[in-house]
Motif scaffolding. Structure first.
Motif, short mmCIF file in Angstrom:
data_model
loop_
_atom_site.label_atom_id
_atom_site.label_comp_id
_atom_site.label_asym_id
_atom_site.label_seq_id
_atom_site.Cartn_x
_atom_site.Cartn_y
_atom_site.Cartn_z
N ASP A 76 6.51 -46.59 29.08
CA ASP A 76 6.61 -46.45 30.56
C ASP A 76 8.04 -47.42 30.79
OD1 ASP A 76 4.44 -45.22 31.34
OD2 ASP A 76 2.85 -47.02 31.11
N LYS A 77 8.33 -48.03 29.97
CA LYS A 77 9.57 -48.68 30.14
C LYS A 77 11.00 -47.93 29.68
CE LYS A 77 7.64 -53.28 29.82
NZ LYS A 77 7.54 -54.54 28.96
N LEU A 78 10.92 -46.82 29.12
CA LEU A 78 11.62 -45.95 28.61
C LEU A 78 12.05 -44.82 29.42
CD1 LEU A 78 10.78 -45.79 24.94
CD2 LEU A 78 12.43 -47.19 26.01
N SER A 79 13.29 -44.44 29.84
CA SER A 79 13.68 -43.14 30.61
C SER A 79 13.38 -41.94 29.55
CB SER A 79 15.29 -43.31 30.75
OG SER A 79 15.93 -43.09 29.71
N MET A 80 13.44 -40.86 29.98
CA MET A 80 13.10 -39.76 29.26
C MET A 80 14.17 -39.58 28.36
SD MET A 80 9.99 -38.66 29.58
CE MET A 80 10.40 -37.13 28.47
N ASN A 81 15.20 -39.81 28.70
CA ASN A 81 16.55 -39.50 27.81
C ASN A 81 16.30 -40.51 26.61
OD1 ASN A 81 18.27 -37.77 29.23
ND2 ASN A 81 19.33 -38.91 30.34
N GLU A 82 15.94 -41.91 26.83
CA GLU A 82 15.52 -42.74 25.85
C GLU A 82 14.48 -42.40 24.78
OE1 GLU A 82 16.72 -47.00 27.69
OE2 GLU A 82 15.08 -45.90 28.46
N ILE A 83 13.52 -41.74 25.68
CA ILE A 83 12.50 -41.00 24.73
C ILE A 83 12.89 -40.07 23.77
CG2 ILE A 83 10.36 -39.90 24.73
CD1 ILE A 83 9.37 -41.72 27.36
N TYR A 84 13.80 -39.21 24.45
CA TYR A 84 14.19 -38.09 23.37
C TYR A 84 15.30 -38.66 22.33
CZ TYR A 84 11.98 -34.49 26.13
OH TYR A 84 11.09 -33.63 26.83
N TYR A 99 3.48 -37.20 14.80
CA TYR A 99 2.45 -38.53 15.05
C TYR A 99 3.20 -39.26 16.33
CZ TYR A 99 1.36 -43.23 14.39
OH TYR A 99 1.15 -44.67 14.40
N CYS A 100 4.62 -38.92 16.24
CA CYS A 100 5.37 -39.70 17.28
C CYS A 100 4.85 -39.42 18.71
CB CYS A 100 6.93 -39.26 17.00
SG CYS A 100 7.17 -37.49 17.17
N LEU A 101 4.35 -38.30 18.97
CA LEU A 101 3.75 -37.82 20.15
C LEU A 101 2.54 -38.71 20.74
CD1 LEU A 101 4.47 -33.92 19.98
CD2 LEU A 101 6.05 -35.90 20.93
N ARG A 102 1.68 -38.89 19.73
CA ARG A 102 0.39 -39.42 19.80
C ARG A 102 0.18 -40.40 21.09
NH1 ARG A 102 -3.06 -41.74 15.11
NH2 ARG A 102 -3.64 -39.65 14.70
N TYR A 103 0.85 -41.34 20.83
CA TYR A 103 0.51 -42.67 22.05
C TYR A 103 1.21 -42.37 23.39
CZ TYR A 103 -1.44 -44.38 17.76
OH TYR A 103 -2.27 -44.38 16.36
N MET A 104 2.44 -41.77 23.40
CA MET A 104 3.15 -41.62 24.40
C MET A 104 2.37 -40.71 25.38
SD MET A 104 6.48 -39.14 23.65
CE MET A 104 7.16 -40.38 22.66
N LYS A 105 1.39 -39.66 24.54
CA LYS A 105 0.91 -38.83 25.52
C LYS A 105 -0.70 -39.12 25.97
CE LYS A 105 -1.08 -33.98 25.38
NZ LYS A 105 -1.29 -32.84 24.88
N GLN A 106 -1.21 -39.79 24.75
CA GLN A 106 -2.68 -40.14 24.88
C GLN A 106 -2.76 -41.45 25.99
OE1 GLN A 106 -4.14 -39.29 20.68
NE2 GLN A 106 -4.63 -41.31 21.43
N ARG A 107 -1.94 -42.39 26.06
CA ARG A 107 -2.10 -43.67 26.66
C ARG A 107 -0.96 -43.70 27.97
NH1 ARG A 107 -2.11 -47.32 21.73
NH2 ARG A 107 -0.06 -47.43 22.12
N HIS A 108 0.10 -42.79 27.90
CA HIS A 108 0.99 -42.75 29.02
C HIS A 108 1.20 -41.54 29.74
CE1 HIS A 108 2.63 -46.84 27.66
NE2 HIS A 108 2.29 -46.46 26.52
N ASP A 124 8.63 -32.40 25.23
CA ASP A 124 8.82 -31.07 24.75
C ASP A 124 9.69 -31.23 23.38
OD1 ASP A 124 9.59 -28.53 24.30
OD2 ASP A 124 10.79 -27.97 25.91
N ILE A 125 9.39 -31.21 22.32
CA ILE A 125 9.89 -31.12 21.10
C ILE A 125 10.71 -29.92 20.79
CG2 ILE A 125 8.52 -33.28 20.48
CD1 ILE A 125 7.20 -31.34 18.46
N SER A 126 10.71 -28.85 21.42
CA SER A 126 11.26 -27.79 21.10
C SER A 126 12.78 -27.96 20.69
CB SER A 126 11.05 -26.66 21.84
OG SER A 126 11.24 -27.11 23.13
N ARG A 127 13.17 -28.80 21.49
CA ARG A 127 14.78 -29.33 21.40
C ARG A 127 15.04 -29.51 19.80
NH1 ARG A 127 16.49 -33.63 25.52
NH2 ARG A 127 15.20 -32.43 26.80
#
Length: 284
Positions: free
Chosen positions: A136-144, A171-180, A185-188
């Motif tokens: 939640d403290k990261l922007s989408m650019n930072e997340i990508y 695995y990198c997607l697990r907690y950002m989706k489950q908890r946040h 979109d990892i197609s990039r």
């Protein structure tokens, strides 16, 4: 359908209290074609805590994984004798952050008792485990940017000979989706993922279908059908299956779903490992 579970944890993993004797008994009761105990061994915490600079201690959940590794492998080796002829018990290890300490990884790889090594990336260099990140403290650019670093580290790992299959890709997607609730979109990153798969296929390595996401709220396996099919299309032949159980009750959980996913991707057989060599069995 004969099930196999090649990614499980016991009391010798820092995040599990599952009694190893009860785990073995449960696997025997299930009649698994193969059962691998793969306790955690994080290369970036291989040594005792005092070995590392104090300013980096926050990066590691635990230390002295060399001790955990020896305790687990010794216990599994004893259980293999106890269950000889009764169960196909495999001595494995989930080896995390291989690139962070390749000497530790080489030590594990040189141990003749080890049948099977899962190569996992639970955290990228200089960052905490994905479990501890406050997305939640990261922007989408930072997340990508974070995700790109993950997939590039998996790619670099794929070019080594220090593991047998890549553990829980995505695995990198697990907690950002489950908890946040962040559905990135990892197609990039498909190009670098494809290069990883080509590298794995060329080097005779595989990927696992990790079914933990199906029971933990993520809603899919790690990785999804799209990426299992991509691996197949790019020449991948070795696929393993793991519940990633940390309790006795979860051993074998959703493995049938994982096998169905593999079949949908075009696989007709799965693999377990003996003495670091794949052994194939039909899944259809």
């Amino acid at each position: 359908m004969i099930l196999m579970d090649c990614h499980t944890h016991t009391q010798f993993s820092v995040d599990s209290e599952a009694d190893i004797e009860l785990c073995a008994r449960r696997a025997a009761e299930l009649g698994l074609a193969a059962y691998a105990i793969t306790d955690h061994c994080e290369c970036n915490g291989w040594h005792e805590k005092a070995h590392y600079p104090e300013e980096t201690w926050y990066l590691c959940e635990s230390f002295d994984y060399a001790k955990d590794f020896e305790n687990s492998v010794s216990a599994v080796t004893a259980l293999k004798e106890k269950y000889a002829g009764k169960m196909n018990l495999i001595c494995g290890v989930e080896l995390g952050q291989i690139l962070h300490d390749t000497e530790a990884a080489k030590t594990v790889n040189s141990d003749s008792r080890v049948d099977f090594i899962i190569g996992s990336v639970h955290q990228v260099a200089g960052e905490q485990d994905f479990y501890f990140i406050d997305y939640d403290k990261l922007s989408m650019n930072e997340i990508y940017d974070f995700l790109e670093r993950y997939f590039r580290e998996v790619y670099e790992m794929s070019r080594t000979d220090l593991f047998d299959v890549v553990g829980h890709l995505t695995y990198c997607l697990r907690y950002m989706k489950q908890r946040h609730g962040i559905d990135a979109d990892i197609s990039r990153f498909d190009d670098i993922i494809a290069e990883t798969f080509r590298s794995l296929a060329h080097n005779g390595k595989g990927i696992e279908i990790n079914t933990s996401g199906l029971r933990q709220g993520f809603g899919d396996c790690f990785p999804s059908l799209k990426y299992v099919k991509m691996f197949r299309d790019l020449g991948g032949e070795i696929i393993s299956f793991g519940s990633d159980s940390h309790t006795v009750e979860d051993i074998g959980a959703n493995i049938a779903d994982g096998m169905a996913l593999a079949a949908a991707a075009g696989f007709t057989r799965g693999a377990f490992f003996r003495k670091r060599k794949p052994c194939f069995t039909d899944i259809t």
